[in-house]
Design a protein around this motif. Structure first.
Motif, short mmCIF file in Angstrom:
data_model
loop_
_atom_site.label_atom_id
_atom_site.label_comp_id
_atom_site.label_asym_id
_atom_site.label_seq_id
_atom_site.Cartn_x
_atom_site.Cartn_y
_atom_site.Cartn_z
N CYS A 169 0.85 -1.19 0.00
CA CYS A 169 0.00 0.00 0.00
C CYS A 169 0.89 1.24 0.00
CB CYS A 169 -0.92 0.02 1.23
SG CYS A 169 -2.27 1.23 1.10
N PHE A 170 0.34 2.36 -0.40
CA PHE A 170 1.05 3.65 -0.37
C PHE A 170 1.21 4.12 1.07
CE2 PHE A 170 -3.29 3.62 -1.98
CZ PHE A 170 -3.97 4.10 -0.88
N ASP A 171 2.05 5.12 1.26
CA ASP A 171 2.23 5.73 2.58
C ASP A 171 0.92 6.37 3.03
OD1 ASP A 171 4.83 5.01 2.81
OD2 ASP A 171 5.63 7.05 3.06
N ALA A 181 -5.90 12.83 19.29
CA ALA A 181 -6.77 11.95 18.50
C ALA A 181 -6.07 11.37 17.28
CB ALA A 181 -8.03 12.72 18.07
N GLY A 182 -5.33 12.21 16.56
CA GLY A 182 -4.63 11.75 15.36
C GLY A 182 -3.55 10.73 15.68
N ALA A 183 -2.81 10.99 16.75
CA ALA A 183 -1.73 10.08 17.16
C ALA A 183 -2.29 8.72 17.56
CB ALA A 183 -0.94 10.70 18.31
N LYS A 184 -3.44 8.73 18.22
CA LYS A 184 -4.11 7.47 18.62
C LYS A 184 -4.43 6.63 17.40
CE LYS A 184 -6.58 8.17 22.98
NZ LYS A 184 -7.83 8.67 23.56
N LEU A 185 -5.01 7.29 16.40
CA LEU A 185 -5.45 6.60 15.18
C LEU A 185 -4.25 6.07 14.40
CD1 LEU A 185 -8.32 6.12 14.21
CD2 LEU A 185 -8.13 8.15 12.76
N ALA A 186 -3.19 6.88 14.32
CA ALA A 186 -1.97 6.46 13.61
C ALA A 186 -1.38 5.21 14.27
CB ALA A 186 -0.96 7.59 13.60
N GLY A 187 -1.36 5.22 15.60
CA GLY A 187 -0.81 4.06 16.32
C GLY A 187 -1.66 2.82 16.13
N ARG A 188 -2.96 3.01 16.23
CA ARG A 188 -3.90 1.88 16.12
C ARG A 188 -3.77 1.15 14.78
NH1 ARG A 188 -10.19 3.10 15.96
NH2 ARG A 188 -10.81 1.21 14.86
N GLY A 190 -1.00 1.65 12.68
CA GLY A 190 0.40 1.55 12.28
C GLY A 190 0.77 2.43 11.10
N THR A 191 0.14 3.60 11.01
CA THR A 191 0.44 4.51 9.90
C THR A 191 1.44 5.57 10.35
OG1 THR A 191 -1.25 6.17 10.39
CG2 THR A 191 -1.94 4.23 9.08
N GLY A 192 1.77 6.47 9.45
CA GLY A 192 2.63 7.59 9.79
C GLY A 192 1.83 8.69 10.48
N HIS A 221 -2.55 -2.74 19.61
CA HIS A 221 -3.28 -3.30 18.47
C HIS A 221 -2.40 -4.16 17.57
CE1 HIS A 221 -6.03 -0.03 19.73
NE2 HIS A 221 -6.96 -0.87 19.32
N GLY A 222 -1.25 -4.58 18.07
CA GLY A 222 -0.38 -5.46 17.30
C GLY A 222 0.21 -4.80 16.06
N GLN A 223 0.41 -3.48 16.13
CA GLN A 223 1.00 -2.74 15.02
C GLN A 223 2.36 -2.20 15.44
OE1 GLN A 223 -0.35 -2.43 12.05
NE2 GLN A 223 -2.54 -2.80 12.33
N SER A 224 3.05 -1.57 14.51
CA SER A 224 4.27 -0.86 14.90
C SER A 224 4.31 0.47 14.16
CB SER A 224 5.51 -1.69 14.55
OG SER A 224 5.58 -1.89 13.15
N VAL A 225 4.91 1.46 14.80
CA VAL A 225 5.07 2.77 14.15
C VAL A 225 6.56 3.05 14.04
CG1 VAL A 225 2.86 3.85 14.73
CG2 VAL A 225 4.71 3.89 16.41
#
Length: 289
Positions: A169-171, A181-188, A190-192, A221-225
């Motif tokens: 997928c793209f970035d 709020a934005g940081a929470k969503l990015a972490g959940r 695993g996005t930038g 959520h089993g992701q990584s940033v």
């Protein structure tokens, strides 16, 4: 890892300038940045105020992509509450194909309350709406079939007819300024993270907290940033000399500061003369001229 360099182009054009020429100048600027070897450009979406005049980052990026070779082009950002998530996801994937994988997708709740007002959206609903849309879009980008009903959109067995050109997928980045709020969503997911107020005193104070929130949510959520996917926005103008930079910025600076004071959480008070404002800004690090 080396630092990457990009531009954040809302854009900002004082009312009274020729809007057609302004858009042409924005495109010329992206071409110039491509020649200079800049890594990326982020293009905003706004629908009111007359200052930030790009209504569709996707249309602008489509044109810019045909005039450039290397620079990556991102929606900085799409205002998710203003679109049906399936339609927006479909457009972004199409753009990824048209640009040959140079597309990046930035998501946000929508900055201008005047935009939301015209669409009958309550400003305090925007973050929730963004989250609901983002959840659907992320599933669609991964090729999932989605059925979902909210108070503002319905999606019945929605699926994208194309997979992204970029593999897998793209970035993707989520905007954050002061609220977490934005940081929470990015972490959940695993996005930038796109920290749009990184040098603003309120925004700067929040940076470490935001990254911590993103890491905590990712772990949960089993992701990584990855910090390589963290974009920090700050105003900057560099010339041969400080005197030259001061003169170059003089014509539009106060007009833009006045506009921003209406749409951003900027501390009121302080100096009003151009030279004094720049001096204070350079000393405090809120911007660099």
């Amino acid at each position: 890892h080396p630092l990457g360099f990009g531009i954040f182009l809302p854009p900002l054009h004082p009312v009274g300038q020729n809007p057609t020429l302004s858009l042409k100048r924005d495109l010329a600027l992206i071409e110039h940045l491509d020649c200079l070897g800049f890594d990326e450009a982020w293009i905003g979406e706004h629908h009111s105020s007359g200052y930030e005049t790009i209504a569709s980052p996707e249309v602008f990026i489509g044109v810019a992509s045909q005039r450039t070779r290397h620079i990556r082009l991102g929606t900085g950002v799409n205002s998710l509450p203003y679109h049906h998530p399936l339609i927006l996801a479909d457009r972004i994937v199409m753009l990824d194909h048209i640009t040959g994988g140079r597309t990046m997708f930035g998501a946000g709740p929508g900055q201008l309350t005047s935009d939301a007002f015209m669409l009958g959206i309550q400003p305090d609903e925007q973050r929730r709406m963004m989250e609901e849309s983002f959840e659907v879009m992320m599933a669609l980008f991964q090729g999932e079939t989605v059925t979902r009903k909210t108070d503002w959109f319905t999606i019945e067995e929605g699926v994208l007819q194309l997979r992204p050109y970029s593999h897998p997928c793209f970035d993707i980045v989520v905007a954050a300024s002061v609220s977490p709020a934005g940081a929470k969503l990015a972490g959940r997911f695993g996005t930038g993270l796109l920290s749009v107020a990184a040098t603003n005193p309120f925004g700067f104070e929040m940076l470490a907290d935001h990254w911590e929130v993103a890491e905590e949510q990712a772990a949960e959520h089993g992701q990584s940033v990855d910090r390589r996917n963290w974009r920090l926005v700050g105003p900057m103008y560099v010339a041969e000399t400080e005197e030259q930079a001061l003169e170059d910025c003089r014509p539009g600076f106060l007009s833009i500061m006045t506009y921003l004071s209406h749409v951003l959480p900027i501390a009121q008070g302080g100096p009003t003369a151009y030279e004094e404002i720049v001096k204070e800004m350079n000393a405090a690090g809120t911007g660099v001229i």
